[in-house]
Design an enzyme around this catalytic site. Structure first.
Site: not given
Ligand code: PEP
Ligand code: MG
Length: 754
Positions: A469, A505, A603, A637, A674
């Site tokens: 990241r 990324r 995603e 989330r 991931c």
């Molecule tokens: C996800 O969205 O699952 C991801 C791996 O990216 P992040 O958690 O950094 O948004």
């Molecule tokens: Mg994400």
């Protein structure tokens, strides 16, 4: 009415215990709606009763004695229906129940409003009047509005009270507080609260007699802070790159400049004590910066305020730095910063708890990377009252236990030992492949984002980094890193992992991850300017990052680039154009760049349903289950109110994931997962069955997942998948998967699920 509501809530928040709060409520409400009686019943769920806890108007002697069965009387009716009951003539109502002890015979008008928090009835707010008339619609809505707010206040007061009881007698009970996000693992230790005693803006003025002594005190604080910044910068040398430590240098520079220090000293000489003088000076300078036209300089206002707060903490002798951390520190606070976390020597920090912070806040990612159990989003946590108490952090159940009873303490110690044993027992898997009993292989990668966790990944023999990241490096600075700085970072990452693959990324900011120096204010940040959308709209920033990645790739051949938040074909096309442009630009400058494999994060629901087109435009895809779950289920989330609805094992998330895996395989492109799902044994089991090529997860889960994969037969996982795809809830799917894991002798993994 709004003013009255506000005042009542404020007054309640200032009370010390529940009975004081309830007494205040009844008096204030009675006055506000000019009624004859106001009472509060609290619900005792273990006994299924409502207990009269406070009244203004009924016989005071009835308090604590009158107990109604859960659905008894009009009060019970309001609770069991979970809605207000408003009647003009209570005794005539079939549900009316006369209770002599209250002396309520002469009352006719009755209104009962349930006090509800998160679907649970906490009690009932009741008003009564002699007159035979219904309460007006306005009165009813006032009581309903108040009851909705009371639920939160009452919970707070109860927690404060429970804490005080714990203080009197450690055996009298144990207090559990729930969070919304965590870093897995269990820890037991001593709470060290990092919490500014007074916010800078509220530091009061105070006259002093001895300005010389006060000035010396202030100078000492400045010198200590400078030394501390130096120390922090040194300590972070091991963990962060030089660029990432730039923030500390910027602070040191501010402190060395005359204006801030001299301005404060002048005010001290004029007779104000140091905290007041500091506040006035810092606010003055911060305001000057805040009004500047240049956005970079405008943002410096935040640094000045932050620095001012650090100095104030020091003056108040409440500083978080330079302290003697106990060997088993559980760091707690309203919000914990990366620097606060890194301030504790690594061998001493055992756990982390914060009121704010989410699963994706960078401190959470860092905690996970470093294997520190943590719970975030504990909205009821009163950090100010916890310093020095024993605390257990349970990152599996997302709960914090304050002063565990001896029995619970034993239980936590047992879990900690079991965990350590399990990890030790799994070490022999380090260099073995993640291969099922019948020979099906999956690649396992680590998620990373800092030098500290990538070095740990390398040392534990992972096959590569499946998600780096890059935004974490951007968070730790006070401005965008330039191309040189980024090239250095990415080269170092590639070098550490070489020859194992690293998936870098591109910047995924926005959403809940705004950069301090690039603020974005939006109503719906997760549906707003985020990830690739920002990169495409700011091609200057994006190209700088792409150039830096490509340059790093000239020295090491293990680079892949991953694009976050792709939601349309044209976005991907534009991103690929910019990438080509960056490559050609470098080639024109004579830099021997090659195009690394390019992938997309899947995603966003639109990417799921267009995967067959998108996947053919790139070399690989990676499913970001964290965001995919939130977007498919419409569940933020990071929002504790809806956290129960967030589950990546929801049948729809599984169906979407399966679709992406199947389409990618059909197109001959490698597909990985991931998001956090990859490290959840039940989910990983199903992903394996779906034919995923690789899983990328936090390091702490990796050997456990490898153990799981090596213990099952691929064929059997496919049969299990077929079975669970018929189920209609996440709970049923998880239960079934857990039974399967148990049957394979993997019960040790069950706790590490959701
Ligand atoms: C996800 O969205 O699952 C991801 C791996 O990216 P992040 O958690 O950094 O948004
Ligand atoms: Mg994400």
């Amino acid at each position: 009415m709004l003013d009255i509501l506000r005042r009542i809530v404020q007054d309640i928040n200032a009370t010390r215990n529940l009975s004081e709060a309830l007494n205040l409520i009844v008096v204030e409400v009675k006055g506000a709606i000019h009624t004859d009686v106001c009472s509060v019943y609290m619900t005792d769920h273990t006994r299924g009763e409502h207990v009269l806890m406070a009244t203004d108007g009924l016989r005071p002697g009835a308090v604590g004695k009158v107990r109604l069965k859960f659905d008894q009387g009009l009060t019970g009716l309001a609770a069991s229906r979970a809605e207000p009951v408003n009647v003009d003539n209570a005794p005539a109502h079939p549900a009316f129940r006369y209770i002599a002890a209250t002396g309520e015979a002469p009352f006719h008008g009755f209104i009962g409003v349930p006090i509800i928090r998160r679907r649970k009835v906490l009690g009932v707010l009741v008003a009564q009047q002699r007159e035979q008339r219904k309460y007006t619609a306005d009165e009813e809505s006032f009581l309903v509005t108040l009851a909705a707010q009371l639920a939160g206040c009452i919970t707070q007061v109860e927690i404060r009270q429970a804490l005080e009881r714990l203080g009197d007698d450690a055996l009298s009970g144990t207090l559990f507080l729930e969070g919304v996000a965590s870093a897995r693992g269990v820890a037991l230790g001593e709470a060290v609260v990092v919490f500014p005693a007074t916010a800078l803006e509220r530091a009061p003025d105070k006259d002093i007699d001895n300005p010389e002594a006060e000035a010396a005190r202030f100078r000492q604080a400045v010198a200590a802070e400078l030394a501390e910044l130096q120390r922090l910068s040194e300590r972070m040398r091991l963990l962060l790159s030089a660029g990432d430590r730039a923030l500390f240098d910027a602070y040191a520079l501010l402190l060395s400049s005359d204006s801030l220090v001299n301005g404060t000293l002048e005010r001290i000489q004029a007779g104000n004590w140091a905290p007041g003088a500091l506040r006035a000076t810092v606010l003055e300078y911060a305001n000057i910066f805040a009004e500047m036209d240049d956005p970079y300089l405008r943002e410096r206002a935040a640094d000045i305020l932050d620095l001012g707060q650090r100095l104030l903490d020091r003056l108040q002798d409440e500083q978080i730095v330079n302290r003697d951390y106990p060997d088993n520190t559980i760091l707690m606070g309203d919000e914990i910063s990366v620097s606060q976390l890194l301030d504790v020597p690594q061998e001493k920090i055992k756990g982390l708890v914060s009121v704010r912070g989410t699963s994706t806040s960078h401190v959470a990612l860092l905690a996970r990377g470093l294997g520190i159990p943590a719970v975030f989003g504990v909205s009821n946590l009163p950090p100010g009252r916890l310093n020095g108490r024993e605390v257990a952090v349970d990152g599996y159940t997302m709960r914090v236990c304050i002063q565990p009873s001896p029995a619970l303490r034993q239980e936590y110690l047992k879990l900690i030992n079991e965990e350590a044993e399990l990890s030790r027992g799994l070490q022999h898997l380090r260099d073995l492949p993640a291969e099922t009993l019948d020979g099906h292989r999956v690649d396992l990668y680590a998620n990373s984002g800092l030098f500290a966790d990538i070095a740990a990944a390398r040392n534990s023999g992972v096959q590569g980094v499946g998600l780096y990241r890059s935004e974490l490096h951007f968070f730790l600075r006070d401005r965008f890193p330039n191309e040189e700085e980024q090239t250095t970072i990415y080269t170092r990452v590639l070098r550490i992992m070489d020859p194992h693959p690293v998936v870098l990324r591109t910047l995924d900011i926005g959403g809940d991850k705004p950069l301090p120096y690039f603020p974005i204010a939006e109503q719906n940040p997760f549906l707003g300017w985020r990830g690739i959308r920002i990169s495409l709209d700011q091609p200057d920033l994006f190209k700088t990052q792409l150039r830096a990645m490509l340059r790093a790739g000239t020295a090491y051949a293990n680079l892949s680039i991953l694009l976050p938040m792709i939601s349309t074909v044209s976005e991907l096309r534009d991103a690929l154009d910019l990438l080509n442009c960056a490559k050609e630009g470098l080639q024109e400058e004579g830099v021997p760049v090659r195009m690394p494999p390019i992938g997309i994060m899947v995603e966003v629901p639109s990417a799921v349903w267009q995967i067959d087109q998108l996947i053919r435009m790139v070399d690989f895809a990676s499913i970001g289950s964290n965001d995919l779950t939130q977007y498919l289920l419409a569940v933020d989330r990071n929002n504790d109110r809806v956290a129960k609805l967030y589950d990546s094992l929801h049948p729809v998330v599984l169906a979407a994931t399966r679709h992406v895996i199947e389409q990618s395989r059909a197109a001959g492109r490698p597909i990985s997962v991931c998001g956090e799902m990859a490290g959840d044994p039940a989910a990983a089991l199903l992903l394996l069955a779906m034919g995923v090529d690789s899983l990328s997860m936090n390091l702490g889960s990796l050997l456990k997942i490898k153990w799981m994969i090596r213990s099952v037969r691929y064929e059997e996982t496919q049969a299990l998948l077929a079975e669970v795809l018929e189920l209609d809830t996440a709970t049923a799917i998880r239960e079934r998967a857990n039974i399967f894991l148990d049957q394979q002798g993997l019960s040790g993994l069950l706790r590490v699920g959701k």
